[in-house]
Structure formats: C-alpha cells, structure tokens
Design an enzyme around this catalytic site. Structure first.
Site, short mmCIF file in Angstrom:
data_model
loop_
_atom_site.label_atom_id
_atom_site.label_comp_id
_atom_site.label_asym_id
_atom_site.label_seq_id
_atom_site.Cartn_x
_atom_site.Cartn_y
_atom_site.Cartn_z
N ASP A 185 -36.93 -5.96 -27.52
CA ASP A 185 -38.19 -4.43 -27.63
C ASP A 185 -37.61 -4.70 -25.42
O ASP A 185 -38.77 -5.06 -24.76
CB ASP A 185 -39.24 -4.46 -27.59
N THR A 218 -37.41 2.34 -26.19
CA THR A 218 -38.15 1.87 -24.54
C THR A 218 -36.69 1.82 -23.62
O THR A 218 -37.33 1.66 -22.92
CB THR A 218 -39.57 0.68 -24.60
N THR A 219 -35.95 1.27 -24.68
CA THR A 219 -35.14 0.47 -23.75
C THR A 219 -34.27 2.25 -22.96
O THR A 219 -33.48 2.32 -21.97
CB THR A 219 -33.95 0.11 -24.47
N ASP A 515 -42.15 -1.76 -34.05
CA ASP A 515 -41.28 -0.23 -33.62
C ASP A 515 -41.06 0.74 -34.74
O ASP A 515 -41.33 1.88 -34.60
CB ASP A 515 -40.60 -0.68 -33.08
N1 LIG Z 1 -26.36 2.61 -36.76
C1 LIG Z 1 -26.11 3.17 -35.19
N2 LIG Z 1 -24.96 4.55 -34.81
C2 LIG Z 1 -24.77 4.00 -33.92
N3 LIG Z 1 -26.39 4.36 -32.89
C3 LIG Z 1 -27.22 3.40 -32.96
C4 LIG Z 1 -27.42 3.24 -34.86
N4 LIG Z 1 -28.51 2.54 -34.29
C5 LIG Z 1 -29.57 2.97 -33.40
N5 LIG Z 1 -28.60 3.20 -32.37
C6 LIG Z 1 -28.79 4.04 -31.72
O1 LIG Z 1 -28.99 2.65 -30.38
C7 LIG Z 1 -30.67 3.34 -29.66
C8 LIG Z 1 -31.52 3.04 -29.64
O2 LIG Z 1 -31.22 1.40 -29.32
P1 LIG Z 1 -32.64 0.11 -28.99
O3 LIG Z 1 -33.00 0.45 -30.16
O4 LIG Z 1 -32.02 -0.51 -28.75
O5 LIG Z 1 -32.92 0.79 -28.04
P2 LIG Z 1 -34.69 1.83 -28.04
O6 LIG Z 1 -35.23 2.36 -29.42
O7 LIG Z 1 -34.70 2.51 -27.23
O8 LIG Z 1 -35.33 0.77 -27.23
P3 LIG Z 1 -36.42 -0.19 -28.00
O9 LIG Z 1 -36.34 -0.16 -29.46
O10 LIG Z 1 -36.04 -1.45 -26.96
O11 LIG Z 1 -38.12 0.43 -27.72
C9 LIG Z 1 -30.85 5.08 -29.98
O12 LIG Z 1 -29.84 5.90 -28.66
C10 LIG Z 1 -30.16 4.95 -31.38
O13 LIG Z 1 -29.23 6.81 -31.01
MG LIG Z 2 -35.37 1.14 -30.73
#
Ligand SMILES: Nc1ncnc2c1ncn2[C@@H]1O[C@H](COP(=O)(O)OP(=O)(O)OP(=O)(O)O)[C@@H](O)[C@H]1O
Ligand SMILES: [Mg+2]
Length: 664
Positions: A185, A218-219, A515
C-alpha cells in the site's frame, strides 16, 4: 561579526580585481600590481589596531619562557613587519594577529591572517551589514532549488514505483523499534518512510490524503506527481517560468476531469444483483495488486456484503476487523453484528451461560471490584469490630451496585473498567454474563449497534438505557474466544474476523481490505466507473496530445509533457510485470487513436485488452482524486523557489560568510 567566510575564501587577494596582493609595506598600505588600487591604512579608520607578529620557526625558542618573552617583545603597535608565515611558509606575506577595536562600539575581536587578509576583513567589516535571518539559517533559492526539489521527489517515487499493479512487488520496512511491516500500500509505505526533505514531504501528504479520501490509488498518485515533475524538469532547466508551467498543468487537469466525467460509465442501481456484482468487480480490482489477490473473489464478496450491511451514510467505523492467527485465509468470516475477543475474566466465569436470545445489555463505565484501599488511605481503628465495619461497608457498596444491575433486567454486562471475582460470581449465580475491560472502540460499536447508553453510575440503570440484540453467544475461533452480538436493531454493523498465518500477513490483509472497503463505499456514493489497467490514463494522454496540437506557444509543449507523463501508469504496470513496455504502449497508442478508449494492459497475457470487458473496473472518483492531488502537489513544488531552513537554537553550525551555503 561574520568573518570566517571572508577569511578562508579570499585570503590575500585584491578585493577590487581579485589578483594576489603584494606584501604590505609598513604604514604605506598595499598597492595591487594589477589594478593599481591602493589599500592604505585609511581602511583602519574607526579601529584601533593592535597586533602581534608571529615568527616562522618555533625552533628559535629555546624554552617556553624564551618564547613568551619574544612574543611580548614583538607586540608593537602600528607597524606590520614582513615575516615568513608559519602556516604557508610564504616569506613575503606578513602574518599577524590583530585585535580590532571598533571606535564607537568598543567591541574587540581578535583575528589572525596574512596582512592583506586583515585589510580585507576590515574592509568587509566596514560595510553596513543587513542581517535578515538568524545566524546559522540556511537558505537556498532560484532554479537550482527548484531542480533539487524535483530530484528529491524522484527519489521518493523510485521507492514506491515497483509496488504498482497486480504484479507489483511488496516492501518490507523495519522501523526504529524493529517492527517489520510488509506492505504494497502506497500510503503505508510513504508513512513509514519517515521522509525529511521538506518538498518530498508533500508527496507523502498527497498519498495520505488519497488514502483518507478514497482509500485506493495511493501508489498511482505519487507516481503521477513524480512523473509530471520529471517531464516538466527540462522546461524548468531551460528557464520557462514556473507560473507558465503551472498554468499549463492546471489546464491539463481541467481537460482530464472533463474527459473522465464524459467517459465514466454510470452504474444502474435499480438491479440489485447487477449492482452487487459490479461492486465486487471494483473491490476485486483494488485487491488484485495485493498479497491476497489469490483470494480476491472470496474477499470481494465479503467486502461488498459488509458494506451493504451498513446504513446509507456507510460509516467506516461500523465495520470492525478482528484478526485471529491460525487457519487459512478462507476461514475468515463476516459476522452481521458486533464481535470482539473475550476479555480477561475471573474465576466463576465458566459458570455463566454462553448463549442468550433477546438479550439486554448493560454498558457500563464502572469498576465492579473490591479496592485495596490500604494503599491510598489511612484509617485508624482501635478494635477489630470497627475494622470489620469498614470491610462490610465496602462489600455493601459493591453488592448494592451489583443488585441494581441485576434489578435492571440486564443479562449481559459489559464494562470498560475491570469486573472483579466477587462480581463475576455474583453474575454467574444469577445466570448473567459479564465482561470487563472491554476496549472503548468495541463498547462504542456495541452501543451504536444495540442502542442504550454507557452508564457511569448504577443509580439510573433501567430498561431504557439497556442495549438490545437478538442473539448473543461466546464461541471459540482458533485459539481465541469471541463474543458475538447478532441481530442488532439500531445501527447496521458487521465485523470481519480474519484468519491467516503470520501477523504481518494478517496486517497487510487488513490494509488491503481497508482499500477494498473504501472503494466499495466510494462506488456506492459516486456511482461511476472507468476501466483500469492504464486504459483511462492512455485515453487521457491521447486526448491531451491531440489537444496540444491545436494550440500554439509553450503551452503546446507543456501539455504534451503532461500527456506523456500520464503514460507512466501503463508503462509501470508493464515494467513491474516484466513486459516489454514500449511494445505494449505502442499497441495501446494505436488502439486509442482508433477510438477504442478502454484498451489497457492485459496483465495475464502480456498483451492489451479491452479492460471494460475484462472487468478491470475502478471507480472514477479514484482517478479524479489521484489526478487532482498529483496536480496540486506538482504546482506546489513548482511554486517554491526558496527554502529557508532555520537551525534549531543551540546546534547552529559555524557561521558562514556570504556566498556560502548555497547547495547547487
Ligand atoms: N487485473 C488487472 N489488470 C491490469 N491492471 C490492473 C489489474 N488490477 C489492477 N490493475 C491496475 O493496477 C493499478 C493499481 O495498482 P496498486 O493497487 O498497486 O496501486 P494503487 O491502487 O495506486 O495504490 P494502493 O493500492 O497501494 O493504494 C491500477 O492502475 C489498476 O488499474
Ligand atoms: Mg490499489
């Protein structure tokens, strides 16, 4: 008086042209060979000069006394003598220790140096100094400052870059006390990083605000802000005014927000089943990048059920999350009601019933324990009888309290304060259940769920202040015993009981569920979704690039830079999965140019796919918030051109002269 900087920096050079000065001749002063300027004794005006001339070789002094005598002899007034400098060995320079006394203020200062340096010092001191900041204050300003801030932000971004997406890596962070946290996260990592750079801290702040506002993304927000700055950096270096850049960044944001609201797909809430499955898809996308992605279907159902249990306001604190080590992740369960770990209890507890139907709950903030008053009171008694009276009085008070509780009709007694062994047995005798030292948050949740009031006295305890629930039981889960309150009439609440292996794993599961819960809540409130996996970012990038081509001037380049920066999300998703990012991005650009706006990265096949069909859905609000926060942070960092760091009093570094202390 600040003298050190001048002393070390320009010793022996002409203050006018900078060339080396010849030795100072007695009272005639010194004339620079290059610019022919004479630095005569008039520079000493206002100062009474007293100096000691040092000799070059110490060997000349046979003994300490000899040395002292010699020094006394050499202490003359008004003359400079050419001697060899003991430091540099330069024969031509006079080396002197001069005591400067300001004529009007009567202050004295002792300085040591070659004669030209002394002259420079005095010249310097005669200039009026404007002291604006405290000594030791460090200031840096201008373009180099801006660039250094951008570079600092880059290092922060590099720390979280690899955690993005379903194939992102996790970070293990060990804090000062040795506690290890494994997390994916962004907000958690940023919080634990303990960043000290003032500009980079703003990135930590946007991650936190994204976490509080929407919970997920958040990332992405940190990554976007970092990439905006990275793409803009060349323009800053070339001297484009930050205000122009800020204007272009804001314009891009406005265009992006318009585009998102135009593209976002509204959810149809009328069909409950469809709505629920859509919410599950959003929750699954949020969890697909976490440690628990294997169980995301199981948990997304649980999360959606949990959120749908709540009332319209969807209060987050009405979902309790309890962790019990042991068992498999799939053994986790959702309890419709309140559940908390059995508190510490005394003997007699086992005799209490463990199941009630239609129970009445007394919520107390009263200690039901005999106090060891000996510790804090002094009572003088003459006879055993009197002592007995005191003991009886104490017992009577306790029994009165217990009786009142019993008379109120409650069959479950919860108290924030301890419930002692006497009280436990008293309740057991009357088929009542009790639990002392209940955590405040659990008591509050029970209060909200079951109604009633938390009482601090037993005098007004009656039916109306008791909480109610349909079913109460105490049950064993793993190695722990849990108290369950089900069928609560007042507020809608539920509790998730998580099972799993290591403690850190459970903690990360809790964060991931947080989340997902936030995402589901947001989706219910702002019923619009977009496709994830970089699809929306690619579409925004295409739109901005197209727009930039229709305008002239610097703005064209700047908006183009922002368009490029938006591609970081799909690019990083590919990089983290080990795909060929350039290849996939080219394919995506082509698809988007052809009007297929939902094409994004397909993580499973190392290809591109229509992510709306592939059910990679994210609430539009996540993207809106991330873009807004990233833009705000970018503009904030760009609008700072000076940092003034004030040293804590007491640990100020040695004072520096002008021209120093500007890290470039
Ligand atoms: N099955 C999937 N195929 C492609 N992309 C995906 C898939 N699931 C999630 N994503 C993408 O991954 C990204 C989110 O990644 P991640 O959850 O690591 O980071 P975040 O949501 O920005 O931050 P955090 O979850 O740490 O608060 C988003 O851009 C989302 O669209
Ligand atoms: Mg995420």
């Amino acid at each position: 008086m600040t003298t050190k900087g001048v002393f070390t920096e320009i010793g022996g050079f002409c203050p006018n042209c900078g060339s080396i000065l010849p030795p100072l001749k007695e009272k005639g002063g010194v004339t620079c060979y290059t610019c022919a300027r004479n630095f005569a004794f008039d520079v000493f005006k206002g100062y009474k000069v007293k100096y000691t001339v040092h000799f070059n070789s110490r060997e000349k002094f046979k003994s300490k006394d000899d040395k002292k005598r010699k020094e006394e002899e050499d202490e003359e007034e008004g003359t400079f003598v050419d001697r060899k400098c003991p430091k540099c060995g330069n024969e031509k320079m006079s080396y002197a220790t001069v005591q400067l006394r300001s004529a009007d203020e009567g202050q004295t200062e002792v300085v040591t140096g070659t004669t030209p340096v002394i002259i420079l010092l005095i010249l310097y001191q005669q200039q009026p100094q404007i002291l604006l900041l405290k000594e030791g204050t460090d200031t840096s300003q201008g373009k180099p400052q801006l660039i250094s801030n951008i570079n600092a932000c880059q290092s922060i971004v590099d720390a979280v870059r690899t955690t993005l997406g379903p194939r992102g890596m996790d970070k293990l962070i060990v804090d000062k006390s040795g506690k290890a946290t494994i997390s994916n996260d962004g907000a958690t990592i940023m919080k634990l990083l303990d960043v000290v750079h003032p500009a980079a801290k703003s990135l930590v702040d946007i991650a936190k605000s994204q976490d509080a506002e929407v919970g997920d993304g958040t990332t992405s927000v940190v990554l976007l802000a970092g990439e905006f700055l990275k793409q803009i950096k060349p323009y800053v270096e070339e001297g484009v005014h930050p205000r122009i850049i800020i204007k272009a960044v804001r314009r891009s944001l406005q265009l992006c927000l318009e585009k998102i609201s135009e593209l976002a797909i509204k959810i149809n809430k009328a069909n409950a089943g469809e709505f629920q499955s859509l919410l599950q898809k959003c929750a699954a996308t949020a969890m697909s990048s976490k440690l628990i992605h294997q169980q995301r279907d199981f948990f997304s159902k649980m999360v959606v059920d949990a959120v749908l249990h709540l009332d319209e306001l969807l209060p987050l604190n009405m979902i309790g999350i309890k962790k019990v080590q042991g068992g498999a992740l799939e053994d986790s369960m959702l309890v419709a009601g309140v559940a908390f770990k059995k508190t510490f209890s005394y003997a007699g507890f086992e005799m209490q019933p463990k199941v009630y139907h239609n129970c009445k709950i007394a919520l107390l903030n009263i200690e039901l324990e005999l106090k060891a008053e000996r510790d804090n009171a002094e009572i003088r008694v003459d006879t055993v009888k009197e002592y007995q009276k005191i003991v009886d009085a104490e017992w009577n008070i306790l029994y009165q309290k217990l009786q009142k509780i019993h008379e109120s009709g409650a069959n479950v007694v919860l108290s924030k304060l301890p419930i002692g062994d006497v009280a436990t047995q008293y309740f057991a005798d009357r088929d009542m259940f009790c639990a002392g030292r209940v955590l405040e948050e659990d008591l509050k949740r029970t209060l909200k769920a079951c109604g009633g009031a938390v009482m601090t006295t037993v005098h007004d305890l009656n039916e109306s202040v008791l909480g109610k629930c349909d079913y109460f039981e105490e049950r064993q889960i793993g190695g722990e015993r849990f108290n369950f309150f089900k069928g609560c009439p007042n507020a809608k609440t539920c509790t998730m009981i998580l099972r799993g292996g290591a403690e850190q794993f459970l903690e990360e599961t809790e964060r991931s569920l947080h989340d997902a819960i936030m995402i589901v809540r947001r989706t219910i409130k702002n019923d619009a979704v977009v496709a994830g996996g970089g699809a929306i970012e690619m579409e925004l990038s295409r739109m901005l690039r197209d727009y930039s081509r229709t305008i002239a001037g610097k703005e064209q380049l700047l908006i183009g830079a922002i368009a490029k920066a938006l591609e970081i999300i799909p690019r990083q998703l590919c990089d983290n999965a080990g795909f060929d990012a350039t290849n996939i991005l080219n394919k995506l650009r082509q698809k988007h140019a052809q009007g297929n706006c939902w094409y994004g990265v397909d993580i499973n096949k190392e290809d591109i796919s229509d992510n709306l069909e592939a059910c990679v859905w994210e609430p539009a609000i996540v993207k809106v918030n991330a873009l807004t926060a990233a833009t705000e942070a970018t503009c904030l960092i760009l609008s700072v051109d000076e940092t003034i760091k004030n040293q804590k009093s007491g640990d100020a570094p040695p004072a520096m002269g002008r021209g120093m202390g500007r890290p470039m």
